[in-house]
Structures are given as structure tokens and as C-alpha cells.
Enzyme design. Structure first.
Site, PDB file in Angstrom:
ATOM      1  N   LYS A 107       0.858  -1.195   0.000  1.00  0.00           N
ATOM      2  CA  LYS A 107       0.000   0.000   0.000  1.00  0.00           C
ATOM      3  C   LYS A 107       0.885   1.232   0.000  1.00  0.00           C
ATOM      4  O   LYS A 107       2.005   1.183   0.511  1.00  0.00           O
ATOM      5  CB  LYS A 107      -0.906   0.009   1.247  1.00  0.00           C
ATOM      6  CG  LYS A 107      -2.126   0.876   1.095  1.00  0.00           C
ATOM      7  CD  LYS A 107      -3.246   0.150   0.370  1.00  0.00           C
ATOM      8  CE  LYS A 107      -4.469   1.020   0.186  1.00  0.00           C
ATOM      9  NZ  LYS A 107      -5.618   0.224  -0.259  1.00  0.00           N
TER      10      LYS A 107
HETATM   11  P1  NAD Z   1     -12.837   8.428  -2.522  1.00  0.00           P
HETATM   12  O1  NAD Z   1     -11.805   9.437  -2.240  1.00  0.00           O
HETATM   13  O2  NAD Z   1     -13.325   8.247  -3.907  1.00  0.00           O
HETATM   14  O3  NAD Z   1     -14.134   8.664  -1.614  1.00  0.00           O
HETATM   15  C1  NAD Z   1     -14.098   8.866  -0.244  1.00  0.00           C
HETATM   16  C2  NAD Z   1     -15.381   9.602   0.112  1.00  0.00           C
HETATM   17  O4  NAD Z   1     -15.475   9.708   1.529  1.00  0.00           O
HETATM   18  C3  NAD Z   1     -15.438  11.008  -0.452  1.00  0.00           C
HETATM   19  O5  NAD Z   1     -16.701  11.239  -1.025  1.00  0.00           O
HETATM   20  C4  NAD Z   1     -15.187  11.889   0.765  1.00  0.00           C
HETATM   21  O6  NAD Z   1     -15.790  13.166   0.652  1.00  0.00           O
HETATM   22  C5  NAD Z   1     -15.812  11.048   1.849  1.00  0.00           C
HETATM   23  N1  NAD Z   1     -15.285  11.372   3.177  1.00  0.00           N
HETATM   24  C6  NAD Z   1     -14.036  11.738   3.520  1.00  0.00           C
HETATM   25  N2  NAD Z   1     -13.963  11.992   4.828  1.00  0.00           N
HETATM   26  C7  NAD Z   1     -15.183  11.784   5.328  1.00  0.00           C
HETATM   27  C8  NAD Z   1     -15.744  11.866   6.628  1.00  0.00           C
HETATM   28  N3  NAD Z   1     -15.020  12.248   7.665  1.00  0.00           N
HETATM   29  N4  NAD Z   1     -17.051  11.559   6.777  1.00  0.00           N
HETATM   30  C9  NAD Z   1     -17.816  11.176   5.725  1.00  0.00           C
HETATM   31  N5  NAD Z   1     -17.330  11.088   4.482  1.00  0.00           N
HETATM   32  C10 NAD Z   1     -16.039  11.375   4.280  1.00  0.00           C
HETATM   33  O7  NAD Z   1     -12.245   7.064  -1.927  1.00  0.00           O
HETATM   34  P2  NAD Z   1     -12.661   5.574  -2.296  1.00  0.00           P
HETATM   35  O8  NAD Z   1     -11.734   5.103  -3.351  1.00  0.00           O
HETATM   36  O9  NAD Z   1     -14.125   5.482  -2.474  1.00  0.00           O
HETATM   37  O10 NAD Z   1     -12.219   4.826  -0.951  1.00  0.00           O
HETATM   38  C11 NAD Z   1     -13.048   4.777   0.207  1.00  0.00           C
HETATM   39  C12 NAD Z   1     -12.622   3.610   1.077  1.00  0.00           C
HETATM   40  O11 NAD Z   1     -12.671   2.411   0.298  1.00  0.00           O
HETATM   41  C13 NAD Z   1     -11.187   3.686   1.605  1.00  0.00           C
HETATM   42  O12 NAD Z   1     -11.137   3.086   2.878  1.00  0.00           O
HETATM   43  C14 NAD Z   1     -10.412   2.828   0.624  1.00  0.00           C
HETATM   44  O13 NAD Z   1      -9.228   2.286   1.186  1.00  0.00           O
HETATM   45  C15 NAD Z   1     -11.434   1.752   0.348  1.00  0.00           C
HETATM   46  N6  NAD Z   1     -11.193   1.021  -0.912  1.00  0.00           N
HETATM   47  C16 NAD Z   1     -11.168   1.652  -2.113  1.00  0.00           C
HETATM   48  C17 NAD Z   1     -10.968   0.913  -3.272  1.00  0.00           C
HETATM   49  C18 NAD Z   1     -11.004   1.535  -4.642  1.00  0.00           C
HETATM   50  O14 NAD Z   1     -10.987   0.770  -5.629  1.00  0.00           O
HETATM   51  N7  NAD Z   1     -11.086   2.830  -4.792  1.00  0.00           N
HETATM   52  C19 NAD Z   1     -10.753  -0.466  -3.196  1.00  0.00           C
HETATM   53  C20 NAD Z   1     -10.791  -1.087  -1.953  1.00  0.00           C
HETATM   54  C21 NAD Z   1     -11.017  -0.333  -0.811  1.00  0.00           C
END
Ligand code: NAD
Length: 476
Positions: A107
Site C-alpha cells: 500500500k
Molecule cells: P474516494 O476518495 O473516492 O471517496 C471517499 C469519500 O469519503 C469522499 O466522497 C469523501 O468526501 C468522503 N469522506 C471523507 N472523509 C469523510 C468523513 N469524515 N465523513 C464522511 N465522508 C467522508 O475514496 P474511495 O476510493 O471510495 O475509498 C473509500 C474507502 O474504500 C477507503 O477506505 C479505501 O481504502 C477503500 N477502498 C477503495 C478501493 C477503490 O478501488 N477505490 C478499493 C478497496 C477499498
């Protein structure tokens, strides 16, 4: 109220690991070898922006190299630190093992608030970070393959891939150095939606197991289930959209950075998404009630809670008040080890992160294979498949004419049956298959072992066992 001291994210992951490892019969020493993070590289680099040099701190952690390349996203956020990247890298090891993606875990992260920079500045910063990582084989098609995570997406992946290609001009597999790229830069159809799609497939598989649904005190299907989602970013948006548009679930609450919106009648996810794009948050969205204290909505009444933003949001300070009987961890580590224990005692069923959000790495795996094979999925067989289907359709048409009114083909059968699968359909099929099989492996342990009373421990047992076997096969 004084904050309750909880273990760090990495300690939380280790505690969950230990819980499972204690139920296994691993040779002495191997347990520790699997748990510890192999290496974490910290880099500080300067970029000249707006007339002065800005220094950034980035990390790339390699948790386990029992399989290579190692794989895991790169996160852009101010909260990024070594403990967090190491926890996320460890989760990647277990996740890849659980869904049988042939990678070790890694990561990365950059401590930055991407919203504070112009696009061209972000490109400069990303290219410089990618240069620092590629120089040390921490971006490399056969060693270490990053992907998007919080704060990054297709755009950043395209810059990284291009940076690697510039540094390795004769590497024929250069495009396989990162996944999550745009389609025109070597990406794959269905990668952007993959993690959210995986959440949908995971829930569908859960609801195909009535005995598991019963453990959560529920019955029936996804239809009509009330959902609250935290974070309407890549993962949360796609998960909420698919569940509401395709499975009949009712999204009643959405929690974002600027508070939460709630409507017991259901919220139009696409409309909120458009609202956020335009206004930067959920505040002011007309068809729901806004609450400034967003996290309080995690405690609202609902059937399925989907934390899809940050780690540690369900912790000892609120776990007792969480009403949802089913939590699916779309984010990594949203439930702390302490909260996990509280919820387990309450009988809450948690579909754990390492399984729930594995859709992203699964489709990344397909993208990596596509890049290495230099051919789009379906290109060779699609028309041949269609030609063979046409033979059957022609025979059926002959029968149709022969039988007259006694029998006829359903109106849309011909069009549907004739169409060979394109890349997107193949990707979705591969993802669905992966999510079903991994769920079954996890659920089997949950049911078969009296000493395992939750899906997370079951998931760890399946993963640790696979990683251990792989180390043993290597002769370690
Ligand atoms: P992203 O940046 O696209 O979205 C995150 C969202 O959370 C945003 O809309 C942001 O405004 C919101 N956010 C941030 N802080 C916040 C808070 N305090 N309260 C409420 N909302 C809040 O990120 P993502 O890619 O969707 O990732 C989200 C989670 O999923 C992370 O934990 C990431 O590790 C996990 N994840 C992502 C992927 C991927 O393919 N993108 C894969 C596996 C796991």
C-alpha cells in the site's frame, strides 16, 4: 467526553489477525513472519510550485512478498502515515489471498490534500512521487503494482503509468505497472465501478444464504432493505447506486464530510452524486433532512450500514449505539478491534473489509493480465461465440415456422442470446464468480467451526492458511 484510547489501525489489524491465528495450528515463527510488515519506504521530495519548493512525504509499504508482484492502492490524504499504510498493506495481503488474486500485499500513501492543488500541480507532484517509487522498483509490473485508493483515481494512475514508461522505454509490459488506468491508457472496462460492484455482489451472495441472513436477525432479500452509506466517493457511490437501482434497496442515509442527509422514504443516489459534484457536499440537497453532525447518522435505524470512507469510524465511543444488524465494510478498517468485539457480542453481523471491498483488486488483477497479454478480453472469441449462437437460433427459427402457433421464441430471446460477451460483461462475470467463491470459503469456516463465531475471523483463517501454504511451498 474524554476520548477512549484505542489501538492504532495497524495494531487493530494485528489484533484481528492474532484472534484468528490463535485458532490455527501454524508452525512457530511462521505466524509472526506472516503478520509483520516486510518493509516500509518513506520518501520526502520537493516540488517547485507557485514560485517556491514544497516538500511532500510519501510511503510505500510492502507487507508480504509470498507472491509477486505485490499489490495495493496509493492514497492521497492528510491523515496518511506509516502506521496507516502498514495496516492497509497487511489487509491487502489477506484480501488477495482470500479472493485468490496472485499478489502479495502492499500500500502507498502521500500526505497531501489533493483539493488544495490545481490539476497541473497534482500532475507534477504525482509524477515526482511515481519517479521516486519506480526508481526503487516500488512501481514495477513484476514487483509492485499500485492502484487507486482514497483521493486518487484514473487520472493519477495514468500519470504514474506514463512516468514509469518514460523511465523504462523498452519495457514491453510497462502498462502493467499500475492498474485502475483509464481505458485509453491501458485500463479495463468496469474498473472504476469494481469495488462498489463487488459490495453489491457480496451482499447478493450473503442474501443467497438464508441461514447467514438469519444470524443477522433478518430475512428475505436485498429488496426493500434500508441502507445508510458513509462516503459517497468511488466505492460508496457505486455501491449505493447499484443497490438502489438494481436490487430494490432503499438508501435512507448518506454521510459525507459536511454532515449527513436522511430521508426514510429513500434518497436518489444519482441526484445526490450530481449535487456533490456541483456543490462540493451534501448540504442543501433538497429532498432530505440535513444533519451537521454526520457521524451520528451511523447510529440511525437501518438494515445495512455501509461505511465507505475512513478507518476507525465505528469505535468504542459509538459501537454500542449502532443499530444496523448488518455492517458491510466497504472502507478498509472502518470498525476498530474494540468495536468489533462490542458488535460481535451484540450479534451484529459484519462482512469484513478484506472480503467486502476486494472487488477493486479483483478487477485490477484482470487489468494486469490484460496488460501482460496485450489483448482485450473477448477479442478472439466474441464473434465466434455469436456465430455458434446464430446456428442454434436458425434451427429454432426453423422449428418456429414448422410448429406454427404451437410454439414461438420469446421476443427478446434472439437478441439476447446472439450477443457475445464484451469486456465489461466478462469482467462483471469474473468479479461475480470471485465474490461468490470467496464468500463461500469464508462462510464455510464460519459454519463448520464451533470456535469461529464471526465472518472476519473466518476470513482471516482462510487467508492466513493460504499465505502459510504459499510460504511452505517456497521452503521457508
Ligand atoms: P474516494 O476518495 O473516492 O471517496 C471517499 C469519500 O469519503 C469522499 O466522497 C469523501 O468526501 C468522503 N469522506 C471523507 N472523509 C469523510 C468523513 N469524515 N465523513 C464522511 N465522508 C467522508 O475514496 P474511495 O476510493 O471510495 O475509498 C473509500 C474507502 O474504500 C477507503 O477506505 C479505501 O481504502 C477503500 N477502498 C477503495 C478501493 C477503490 O478501488 N477505490 C478499493 C478497496 C477499498
Amino acid at each position: 467526553m474524554t476520548a477512549i484510547k484505542e489501538p492504532s489501525f495497524r495494531e487493530s489489524v494485528d489484533l484481528m489477525f492474532n484472534r484468528a491465528a490463535a485458532l490455527m495450528d501454524l508452525p512457530p515463527g511462521l505466524e509472526e513472519k506472516i503478520r509483520v510488515c516486510n518493509a516500509t519506504y518513506t520518501v520526502r521530495f520537493g516540488v517547485r510550485l507557485r514560485g517556491q519548493i514544497h516538500t511532500f512525504t510519501g510511503y510505500r509499504s510492502v507487507h508480504s512478498e509470498h507472491m509477486e508482484p505485490v499489490k495495493g492502492g496509493i492514497r492521497y490524504a492528510m491523515a496518511v502515515n506509516q502506521d496507516e499504510v502498514e495496516a492497509l498493506a497487511a489487509l491487502m495481503t489477506y484480501k488477495c489471498a482470500l479472493v485468490e488474486a496472485p499478489f502479495g500485499g502492499s500500500k502507498g500513501g502521500l500526505r497531501i490534500d489533493p483539493r488544495k492543488y490545481e490539476e497541473h500541480e497534482l500532475e507534477q507532484i504525482t509524477r515526482r512521487f511515481a519517479y521516486e517509487l519506480a526508481k526503487r522498483d516500488l512501481i514495477n509490473p513484476s514487483q509492485n503494482v499500485p492502484a487507486p485508493d482514497m483521493g486518487t483515481g484514473e487520472r493519477e494512475m495514468a500519470w504514474m503509468a506514463d512516468q514509469y514508461a518514460r523511465m523504462n522505454t523498452t519495457d514491453i509490459n510497462a502498462r502493467a505497472c499500475v492498474t485502475g488506468k483509464p481505458l485509453n491508457a491501458g485500463g479495463i472496462s468496469g474498473r472504476v465501478e469494481a469495488t462498489g460492484r463487488g459490495i453489491q455482489y457480496a451482499l447478493r451472495e450473503f442474501f443467497r444464504h438464508p441461514e447467514d441472513v438469519k444470524k443477522a436477525g433478518m430475512s428475505g432479500s436485498l429488496d426493500g432493505k434500508r441502507v445508510i452509506v458513509q462516503g459517497l466517493g468511488n466505492v460508496g457511490y457505486h455501491a449505493a447506486k447499484f443497490l438502489s437501482e438494481e436490487d430494490g434497496s432503499l438508501v435512507v442515509g448518506i454521510i459525507e464530510r459536511d454532515g449527513a442527509i436522511y430521508n426514510p422514504e429513500g434518497i436518489d443516489v444519482e441526484a445526490v452524486h450530481q449535487w456533490i459534484v456541483k456543490h462540493g457536499g451534501v448540504n442543501g440537497y433538497p429532498d432530505a433532512t440535513h444533519t451537521a453532525e454526520g457521524t451520528a447518522v451511523l447510529e440511525e435505524d437501518c438494515d445495512i450500514l455501509i461505511p465507505a470512507a475512513l478507518e476507525g469510524v465505528i469505535n468504542l465511543s459509538n459501537a454500542e449505539r449502532i443499530k444496523a444488524p448488518l455492517i458491510i465494510e466497504a472502507a478498509n478498517g472502518p470498525v476498530t478491534a474494540g468495536a468489533d468485539e462490542v458488535l460481535r457480542k451484540k450479534g451484529t453481523v459484519i462482512i469484513p473489509d478484506m472480503y467486502a471491498n476486494a472487488g477493486g483488486v479483483t478487477v485490477s488483477y484482470f487489468e494486469w493480465v490484460k496488460n501482460l497479454s496485450h489483448i482485450r478480453f473477448g477479442r478472439m472469441q466474441r464473434r465466434q461465440e455469436e456465430a455458434r449462437h446464430e446456428l442454434i437460433v436458425k434451427e429454432l427459427e426453423r422449428l418456429d415456422r414448422y410448429l406454427g402457433d404451437a410454439w414461438s421464441m420469446s421476443p427478446d430471446f434472439k437478441a439476447k442470446y446472439l450477443k457475445g460477451a464484451d469486456e465489461l460483461e466478462l469482467v462483471r462475470s469474473g468479479l461475480d464468480d470471485t465474490m461468490r467463491i470467496a464468500y463461500q470459503a469464508m462462510s464455510e469456516v464460519w459454519h463448520d467451526r464451533d470456535d469461529v463465531d464471526d465472518l472476519r475471523t473466518a476470513a482471516y483463517i482462510v487467508s492466513i492458511d493460504r499465505v502459510a501454504k504459499s510460504y511452505r511451498a517456497k521452503g521457508l
